[in-house]
Design a protein around this motif. Structure first.
Motif, PDB file in Angstrom:
ATOM      1  N   VAL A  80       0.849  -1.052  -0.135  1.00  0.00           N
ATOM      2  CA  VAL A  80       0.064  -0.141   0.150  1.00  0.00           C
ATOM      3  C   VAL A  80       0.935   1.236  -0.043  1.00  0.00           C
ATOM      4  N   MET A  81       1.913   1.297   0.662  1.00  0.00           N
ATOM      5  CA  MET A  81       2.892   2.327   0.820  1.00  0.00           C
ATOM      6  C   MET A  81       3.439   2.620  -0.573  1.00  0.00           C
ATOM      7  N   LYS A  82       3.716   1.596  -1.218  1.00  0.00           N
ATOM      8  CA  LYS A  82       4.590   1.910  -2.591  1.00  0.00           C
ATOM      9  C   LYS A  82       3.473   2.515  -3.520  1.00  0.00           C
ATOM     10  N   GLU A  83       2.245   2.332  -3.331  1.00  0.00           N
ATOM     11  CA  GLU A  83       1.185   3.045  -4.282  1.00  0.00           C
ATOM     12  C   GLU A  83       1.401   4.587  -3.984  1.00  0.00           C
ATOM     13  N   ILE A  84       1.962   5.171  -2.975  1.00  0.00           N
ATOM     14  CA  ILE A  84       2.124   6.609  -2.658  1.00  0.00           C
ATOM     15  C   ILE A  84       3.422   6.967  -3.141  1.00  0.00           C
ATOM     16  N   VAL A  85       3.669   7.130  -4.482  1.00  0.00           N
ATOM     17  CA  VAL A  85       4.720   7.558  -5.440  1.00  0.00           C
ATOM     18  C   VAL A  85       6.063   6.467  -5.147  1.00  0.00           C
ATOM     19  N   GLY A  86       5.839   5.615  -4.187  1.00  0.00           N
ATOM     20  CA  GLY A  86       6.917   4.559  -4.156  1.00  0.00           C
ATOM     21  C   GLY A  86       7.428   4.805  -2.671  1.00  0.00           C
ATOM     22  N   HIS A  87       7.596   3.486  -2.202  1.00  0.00           N
ATOM     23  CA  HIS A  87       8.051   3.311  -0.666  1.00  0.00           C
ATOM     24  C   HIS A  87       9.452   4.138  -0.536  1.00  0.00           C
ATOM     25  N   LYS A  88      10.469   3.967  -1.350  1.00  0.00           N
ATOM     26  CA  LYS A  88      11.617   4.585  -1.270  1.00  0.00           C
ATOM     27  C   LYS A  88      11.835   5.821  -1.238  1.00  0.00           C
ATOM     28  N   ILE A  89      10.974   6.629  -1.795  1.00  0.00           N
ATOM     29  CA  ILE A  89      10.676   8.143  -1.771  1.00  0.00           C
ATOM     30  C   ILE A  89      10.682   8.578  -0.488  1.00  0.00           C
ATOM     31  N   HIS A  90       9.638   8.037   0.266  1.00  0.00           N
ATOM     32  CA  HIS A  90       9.385   8.661   1.811  1.00  0.00           C
ATOM     33  C   HIS A  90       9.857   7.709   2.834  1.00  0.00           C
ATOM     34  N   GLN A  91      10.413   6.638   2.486  1.00  0.00           N
ATOM     35  CA  GLN A  91      11.165   5.612   3.503  1.00  0.00           C
ATOM     36  C   GLN A  91       9.891   4.959   4.361  1.00  0.00           C
ATOM     37  N   GLY A  92       8.823   5.190   3.914  1.00  0.00           N
ATOM     38  CA  GLY A  92       7.607   4.544   4.613  1.00  0.00           C
ATOM     39  C   GLY A  92       7.232   5.360   6.145  1.00  0.00           C
ATOM     40  N   MET A  93       7.566   6.609   6.196  1.00  0.00           N
ATOM     41  CA  MET A  93       7.414   7.266   7.362  1.00  0.00           C
ATOM     42  C   MET A  93       7.009   8.720   6.865  1.00  0.00           C
ATOM     43  N   LEU A  94       5.668   9.274   7.264  1.00  0.00           N
ATOM     44  CA  LEU A  94       5.230  10.443   6.797  1.00  0.00           C
ATOM     45  C   LEU A  94       4.546  10.976   8.058  1.00  0.00           C
ATOM     46  N   ALA A  95       4.646  12.254   8.164  1.00  0.00           N
ATOM     47  CA  ALA A  95       3.813  13.120   9.426  1.00  0.00           C
ATOM     48  C   ALA A  95       3.437  14.337   8.873  1.00  0.00           C
ATOM     49  N   LEU A  96       1.981  14.853   9.536  1.00  0.00           N
ATOM     50  CA  LEU A  96       1.393  15.949   9.184  1.00  0.00           C
ATOM     51  C   LEU A  96       2.001  16.637  10.334  1.00  0.00           C
ATOM     52  N   ILE A  97       2.200  17.946  10.088  1.00  0.00           N
ATOM     53  CA  ILE A  97       2.799  18.871  11.365  1.00  0.00           C
ATOM     54  C   ILE A  97       2.388  20.358  10.865  1.00  0.00           C
ATOM     55  N   ASP A  98       2.335  20.882  12.100  1.00  0.00           N
ATOM     56  CA  ASP A  98       2.109  22.378  12.138  1.00  0.00           C
ATOM     57  C   ASP A  98       3.380  23.224  11.215  1.00  0.00           C
ATOM     58  N   LYS A  99       3.287  23.815  10.338  1.00  0.00           N
ATOM     59  CA  LYS A  99       4.259  24.467   9.642  1.00  0.00           C
ATOM     60  C   LYS A  99       4.957  25.439  10.397  1.00  0.00           C
ATOM     61  N   PRO A 100       6.261  25.404  10.669  1.00  0.00           N
ATOM     62  CA  PRO A 100       6.754  26.335  11.648  1.00  0.00           C
ATOM     63  C   PRO A 100       6.685  27.801  10.986  1.00  0.00           C
ATOM     64  N   LYS A 101       6.603  29.015  11.942  1.00  0.00           N
ATOM     65  CA  LYS A 101       6.395  30.169  11.628  1.00  0.00           C
ATOM     66  C   LYS A 101       7.655  31.067  11.492  1.00  0.00           C
TER      67      LYS A 101
END
Length: 257
Positions: A80-101
């Motif tokens: 499933v992760m590979k369907e998101i542009v490829g596992h190697k691109i994001h190393q299988g870890m993503l997070a949604l965070i507040d953008k620094p100001k």
């Protein structure tokens, strides 16, 4: 630890922010970050994490490196992760965070780096990484420069952006003059007939180093107000260096002063 939610379909709206690199589905005050190196830096900050999407193999890494897991964790298998542009691109870890100001002008301290019209996320991210490497804690960008807070820049900086303060200006010339009134010397890198060889230059205690755009260099108004123009001595066979490489050489030389 928060509940772990398994995702079996990448169309699941709960992970919509992580799916597309080209069409952003992320709120303008948030950003997606990725890779272990970035996560390690992220966990040492107070930046709000809204959600994490990762493969099961990285759950132990989260537990070991994040002291306070107060965000939902979504997992998926490698297919499933590979369907998101490829596992190697994001190393299988993503997070949604507040953008620094961005900081205010009054918060500028120490030596600073000024980016004048740099449009490449790779160059901006690399320069941020070099700033951190040479203990330069403040970055100034003008309105034409690529935001260092975009996903690609943060990845290339290997998360070091979280240790850098960024001031954005829409009036670069005026702000550089203001810096001069605060005791800064504005030093612009350029292949200019009056430029001083970098290896002969002694950096002042308060330096503002201007790195010009990839294609055109620093704008003429900036060159005109600069206290000094600096050049890197290179072979005549090479017309110029990549902006990020040139910046690293200048930072290294300044650290020696």
């Amino acid at each position: 630890m928060q509940e772990i939610i398994e995702i079996n379909d990448i169309s699941d709206v709960r992970i919509k922010e992580f799916i597309s690199l080209r069409k952003s589905l992320v709120d303008e005050n948030q950003v997606v970050v990725e890779s272990k190196n970035v996560f390690k830096k992220l966990f040492s900050t107070n930046i709000k994490i809204h959600k994490v999407f990762t493969t099961l193999e990285h759950l132990d890494f989260l537990k070991q490196n994040c002291k306070d897991i107060d965000f939902p964790i979504f997992t998926a298998n490698n297919e499933v992760m590979k369907e998101i542009v490829g596992h190697k691109i994001h190393q299988g870890m993503l997070a949604l965070i507040d953008k620094p100001k961005y900081i205010n002008f009054e918060d500028i301290k120490g030596n600073v780096v000024v980016l004048n019209g740099l449009t490449s996320p790779e160059n901006v991210g690399s320069i941020v990484r070099s700033c951190a490497a040479f203990n330069i804690n403040t970055l100034i960008i003008d309105e034409k420069t690529c935001s260092p807070f975009i996903r690609r820049c943060i990845r290339v900086s290997t998360g070091n952006l979280f240790n850098i303060k960024v001031y954005k200006t829409n009036t670069l010339v005026s702000d550089l003059i203001k810096l001069q009134t605060h005791g800064y010397k504005v030093l612009t890198t350029a292949n200019h007939e009056n430029a001083i060889s970098l290896h002969k230059f002694e950096f002042p205690k308060k330096s503002a180093i201007v790195i010009g755009s990839e294609g055109f260099g620093a704008q003429q108004e900036v060159i005109d107000l600069s206290d000094e123009i600096l050049k890197i001595d290179i072979s005549e066979e090479v017309t110029s260096l990549n902006a990020a490489i040139a910046a690293s050489i200048v930072f290294f030389q300044m650290a020696k002063s």
